[in-house]
Design a protein around this motif. Structure first.
Motif, PDB file in Angstrom:
ATOM      1  N   ALA A  95     -23.847 -40.416   5.441  1.00 17.77           N
ATOM      2  CA  ALA A  95     -25.284 -40.540   5.197  1.00 17.77           C
ATOM      3  C   ALA A  95     -25.818 -39.357   4.399  1.00 17.77           C
ATOM      4  CB  ALA A  95     -26.029 -40.649   6.521  1.00 17.77           C
ATOM      5  N   GLY A  96     -24.986 -38.310   4.199  1.00 15.95           N
ATOM      6  CA  GLY A  96     -25.389 -37.166   3.402  1.00 15.95           C
ATOM      7  C   GLY A  96     -25.783 -35.950   4.209  1.00 15.95           C
ATOM      8  N   TYR A  97     -25.743 -35.999   5.560  1.00 12.42           N
ATOM      9  CA  TYR A  97     -26.134 -34.864   6.397  1.00 12.42           C
ATOM     10  C   TYR A  97     -25.074 -34.636   7.488  1.00 12.42           C
ATOM     11  CZ  TYR A  97     -30.809 -34.427   4.429  1.00 12.42           C
ATOM     12  OH  TYR A  97     -31.867 -34.196   3.562  1.00 12.42           O
ATOM     13  N   VAL A  98     -24.896 -33.388   7.855  1.00 13.58           N
ATOM     14  CA  VAL A  98     -23.961 -33.007   8.919  1.00 13.58           C
ATOM     15  C   VAL A  98     -24.624 -31.954   9.795  1.00 13.58           C
ATOM     16  CG1 VAL A  98     -21.902 -33.486   7.518  1.00 13.58           C
ATOM     17  CG2 VAL A  98     -22.904 -31.181   7.533  1.00 13.58           C
ATOM     18  N   SER A  99     -24.008 -31.704  10.939  1.00  9.00           N
ATOM     19  CA  SER A  99     -24.480 -30.622  11.810  1.00  9.00           C
ATOM     20  C   SER A  99     -24.077 -29.286  11.207  1.00  9.00           C
ATOM     21  CB  SER A  99     -23.879 -30.756  13.210  1.00  9.00           C
ATOM     22  OG  SER A  99     -24.190 -29.636  14.013  1.00  9.00           O
ATOM     23  N   PRO A 100     -24.919 -28.252  11.316  1.00 11.18           N
ATOM     24  CA  PRO A 100     -24.563 -26.953  10.725  1.00 11.18           C
ATOM     25  C   PRO A 100     -23.356 -26.282  11.381  1.00 11.18           C
ATOM     26  CG  PRO A 100     -26.549 -26.745  12.026  1.00 11.18           C
ATOM     27  CD  PRO A 100     -26.248 -28.202  11.949  1.00 11.18           C
ATOM     28  N   VAL A 101     -23.092 -26.585  12.663  1.00 10.22           N
ATOM     29  CA  VAL A 101     -21.923 -26.044  13.357  1.00 10.22           C
ATOM     30  C   VAL A 101     -21.191 -27.224  14.000  1.00 10.22           C
ATOM     31  CG1 VAL A 101     -21.048 -24.467  15.123  1.00 10.22           C
ATOM     32  CG2 VAL A 101     -23.092 -23.857  13.817  1.00 10.22           C
ATOM     33  N   HIS A 127     -31.855 -37.941   9.774  1.00  4.97           N
ATOM     34  CA  HIS A 127     -30.855 -38.087   8.721  1.00  4.97           C
ATOM     35  C   HIS A 127     -29.467 -38.453   9.296  1.00  4.97           C
ATOM     36  CE1 HIS A 127     -33.983 -35.749   6.614  1.00  4.97           C
ATOM     37  NE2 HIS A 127     -33.531 -36.378   5.501  1.00  4.97           N
ATOM     38  N   GLY A 128     -29.461 -38.968  10.498  1.00  5.09           N
ATOM     39  CA  GLY A 128     -28.223 -39.501  11.070  1.00  5.09           C
ATOM     40  C   GLY A 128     -27.363 -38.528  11.832  1.00  5.09           C
ATOM     41  N   VAL A 129     -27.835 -37.300  12.063  1.00  6.09           N
ATOM     42  CA  VAL A 129     -27.041 -36.321  12.798  1.00  6.09           C
ATOM     43  C   VAL A 129     -27.431 -36.393  14.274  1.00  6.09           C
ATOM     44  CG1 VAL A 129     -26.475 -33.880  13.085  1.00  6.09           C
ATOM     45  CG2 VAL A 129     -26.892 -34.814  10.790  1.00  6.09           C
ATOM     46  N   LYS A 130     -26.438 -36.592  15.145  1.00  4.18           N
ATOM     47  CA  LYS A 130     -26.700 -36.674  16.594  1.00  4.18           C
ATOM     48  C   LYS A 130     -26.386 -35.335  17.239  1.00  4.18           C
ATOM     49  CE  LYS A 130     -25.785 -41.620  17.034  1.00  4.18           C
ATOM     50  NZ  LYS A 130     -25.008 -42.653  17.731  1.00  4.18           N
ATOM     51  N   LEU A 131     -27.358 -34.854  18.031  1.00  9.90           N
ATOM     52  CA  LEU A 131     -27.193 -33.573  18.727  1.00  9.90           C
ATOM     53  C   LEU A 131     -27.234 -33.776  20.230  1.00  9.90           C
ATOM     54  CD1 LEU A 131     -29.502 -31.340  16.501  1.00  9.90           C
ATOM     55  CD2 LEU A 131     -27.024 -31.558  16.392  1.00  9.90           C
ATOM     56  N   SER A 137     -18.875 -15.358  17.342  1.00  8.34           N
ATOM     57  CA  SER A 137     -18.890 -14.648  16.068  1.00  8.34           C
ATOM     58  C   SER A 137     -17.732 -15.111  15.182  1.00  8.34           C
ATOM     59  CB  SER A 137     -18.772 -13.142  16.320  1.00  8.34           C
ATOM     60  OG  SER A 137     -18.849 -12.429  15.106  1.00  8.34           O
ATOM     61  N   GLY A 138     -18.072 -15.392  13.901  1.00  7.09           N
ATOM     62  CA  GLY A 138     -17.051 -15.818  12.952  1.00  7.09           C
ATOM     63  C   GLY A 138     -16.881 -17.309  12.842  1.00  7.09           C
ATOM     64  N   THR A 139     -17.731 -18.083  13.521  1.00 10.68           N
ATOM     65  CA  THR A 139     -17.657 -19.544  13.426  1.00 10.68           C
ATOM     66  C   THR A 139     -18.221 -20.016  12.085  1.00 10.68           C
ATOM     67  OG1 THR A 139     -17.897 -19.742  15.818  1.00 10.68           O
ATOM     68  CG2 THR A 139     -18.377 -21.712  14.509  1.00 10.68           C
ATOM     69  N   SER A 140     -17.584 -21.022  11.511  1.00 13.74           N
ATOM     70  CA  SER A 140     -18.037 -21.541  10.211  1.00 13.74           C
ATOM     71  C   SER A 140     -19.417 -22.182  10.326  1.00 13.74           C
ATOM     72  CB  SER A 140     -17.030 -22.573   9.688  1.00 13.74           C
ATOM     73  OG  SER A 140     -17.477 -23.120   8.455  1.00 13.74           O
ATOM     74  N   VAL A 141     -20.322 -21.823   9.382  1.00 14.31           N
ATOM     75  CA  VAL A 141     -21.679 -22.387   9.305  1.00 14.31           C
ATOM     76  C   VAL A 141     -21.763 -23.191   8.000  1.00 14.31           C
ATOM     77  CG1 VAL A 141     -24.138 -21.876   9.129  1.00 14.31           C
ATOM     78  CG2 VAL A 141     -22.660 -20.509  10.648  1.00 14.31           C
ATOM     79  N   ARG A 142     -22.238 -24.444   8.105  1.00 12.66           N
ATOM     80  CA  ARG A 142     -22.221 -25.352   6.951  1.00 12.66           C
ATOM     81  C   ARG A 142     -23.635 -25.746   6.539  1.00 12.66           C
ATOM     82  NH1 ARG A 142     -18.601 -30.161   9.236  1.00 12.66           N
ATOM     83  NH2 ARG A 142     -20.439 -30.280  10.596  1.00 12.66           N
ATOM     84  N   SER A 143     -23.772 -26.036   5.286  1.00 18.11           N
ATOM     85  CA  SER A 143     -25.035 -26.599   4.789  1.00 18.11           C
ATOM     86  C   SER A 143     -25.150 -28.025   5.309  1.00 18.11           C
ATOM     87  CB  SER A 143     -25.064 -26.601   3.252  1.00 18.11           C
ATOM     88  OG  SER A 143     -26.235 -27.238   2.773  1.00 18.11           O
ATOM     89  N   VAL A 144     -26.323 -28.386   5.827  1.00 14.73           N
ATOM     90  CA  VAL A 144     -26.462 -29.711   6.430  1.00 14.73           C
ATOM     91  C   VAL A 144     -26.522 -30.812   5.379  1.00 14.73           C
ATOM     92  CG1 VAL A 144     -27.579 -28.774   8.486  1.00 14.73           C
ATOM     93  CG2 VAL A 144     -28.980 -29.548   6.532  1.00 14.73           C
ATOM     94  N   ALA A 145     -26.841 -30.467   4.145  1.00 15.05           N
ATOM     95  CA  ALA A 145     -26.939 -31.480   3.078  1.00 15.05           C
ATOM     96  C   ALA A 145     -26.768 -30.798   1.726  1.00 15.05           C
ATOM     97  CB  ALA A 145     -28.275 -32.215   3.153  1.00 15.05           C
ATOM     98  N   ALA A 146     -26.680 -31.615   0.707  1.00 15.55           N
ATOM     99  CA  ALA A 146     -26.560 -31.068  -0.650  1.00 15.55           C
ATOM    100  C   ALA A 146     -27.855 -30.356  -1.039  1.00 15.55           C
ATOM    101  CB  ALA A 146     -26.264 -32.189  -1.641  1.00 15.55           C
ATOM    102  N   GLY A 147     -27.749 -29.314  -1.832  1.00 18.45           N
ATOM    103  CA  GLY A 147     -28.939 -28.587  -2.263  1.00 18.45           C
ATOM    104  C   GLY A 147     -28.591 -27.358  -3.061  1.00 18.45           C
TER     105      GLY A 147
END
Length: 287
Positions: free
Chosen positions: A153-159, A283-287, A189-199
């Motif tokens: 859908a174009g979105y993900v969780s940041p962690v 945007h389809g991300v379930k928390l 500490s040191g966990t990968s952090v991701r962009s939730v969508a393109a930008g």
């Protein structure tokens, strides 16, 4: 000189009388040693004592032979005593063996019961561990499936695989506005952090209370912010894809421990924050 049995009072003793006499002889022999009184006539003569011409037959045979009653009684009494002693010892030994066997059986039963209990507990523990492993695998599979759906859908969780540890709008003196303007994701500490969508990255560097932070502007005009990072993986002006790493979680800036502070904003300025949970869910991300 011939010996004649006297009539009347010198009749042969009855069986009862002979038995009483034998028992009395045994008792006498045990205490005062009267064997000498039953010595032969020759021995009596040698001692100088007068001997009667005839003696009553108290233990001999009907033929008038030598009296051997007391000696026979002593032998029979000793044999009977030894037999009774052996029998008592045998019975005591058998009783002790029976008690020991019963105790051994009881110990064996107790050990068998304890072993059975340990085996049952081990099976139960193994089953519980297997259940926990299955549950963890199911959770990981579900999260992976959600991440794939969100990515499509174009979105993900940041962690990935994390959860919200501090909710949006929580109150406290830690925040200058008095409330939490974003949400915190649990992350060591040191966990990968991701962009939730393109930008496009519009900020990458020190952000004051946010510590090392990254701000991304998205195509719909919204912004997302990633704060307290230990290190950065992007720079200003760079374009990122959904799920691309922008940095590593940490505890820089106004922070009390490693985590990710995530904000969603309707504009570029502080104070334009929106509920991040609702934003991601839309945007389809379930928390």
């Amino acid at each position: 000189m011939a010996f004649h049995r006297a009539p009347g009072r010198h009749r042969r003793p009855t069986r009862v009388h002979r038995r009483s006499a034998s028992l009395a002889g045994v008792a006498g022999l045990a205490t005062v040693g009267v064997m000498g009184s039953f010595a032969s006539p020759a021995g009596a003569a040698a001692s100088g004592s007068p001997q009667p011409e005839s003696q009553p037959d108290v233990g001999g045979t009907d033929g008038g032979g030598t009296d051997v009653g007391p000696a026979r009684t002593v032998v029979l009494g000793d044999s009977l005593a030894d037999s009774l002693t052996d029998q008592a010892s045998s019975q005591a030994g058998a009783a002790a063996e029976a008690v020991a066997a019963e105790q051994a059986d009881e110990r064996a039963r107790a050990e068998a019961a304890a072993k059975k209990k340990r085996q049952a507990e081990a099976r139960k523990e193994a089953a519980e561990k297997a259940r926990q492993v299955r549950a963890a695998e199911e959770q990981r599979a579900a999260r992976a499936a959600e991440a794939k759906r969100a990515a499509a859908a174009g979105y993900v969780s940041p962690v990935e695989g994390s959860y919200v540890s501090t909710q949006y709008g929580a109150g406290g003196g830690m925040w200058s506005s008095g409330t939490h303007t974003g949400i915190d994701f649990h992350a060591s500490s040191g966990t990968s952090v991701r962009s939730v969508a393109a930008g496009e990255v519009v900020e990458a560097g020190w952000g004051g209370a946010y510590g090392n932070n990254v701000v991304v502007r998205h195509a719909d005009g919204t912004y997302t912010q990633y704060g307290h990072l230990s290190s950065l993986a992007v720079s200003t002006g760079q374009h990122v894809a959904p799920g691309q790493q922008v940095g590593l979680s940490g505890s820089t800036g106004n922070s009390q421990g490693p985590h990710l502070h995530f904000e969603a904003r309707g504009g570029p300025d502080y104070g334009s924050d929106i509920d991040p949970v609702s934003y991601l869910r839309q945007h389809g991300v379930k928390l």
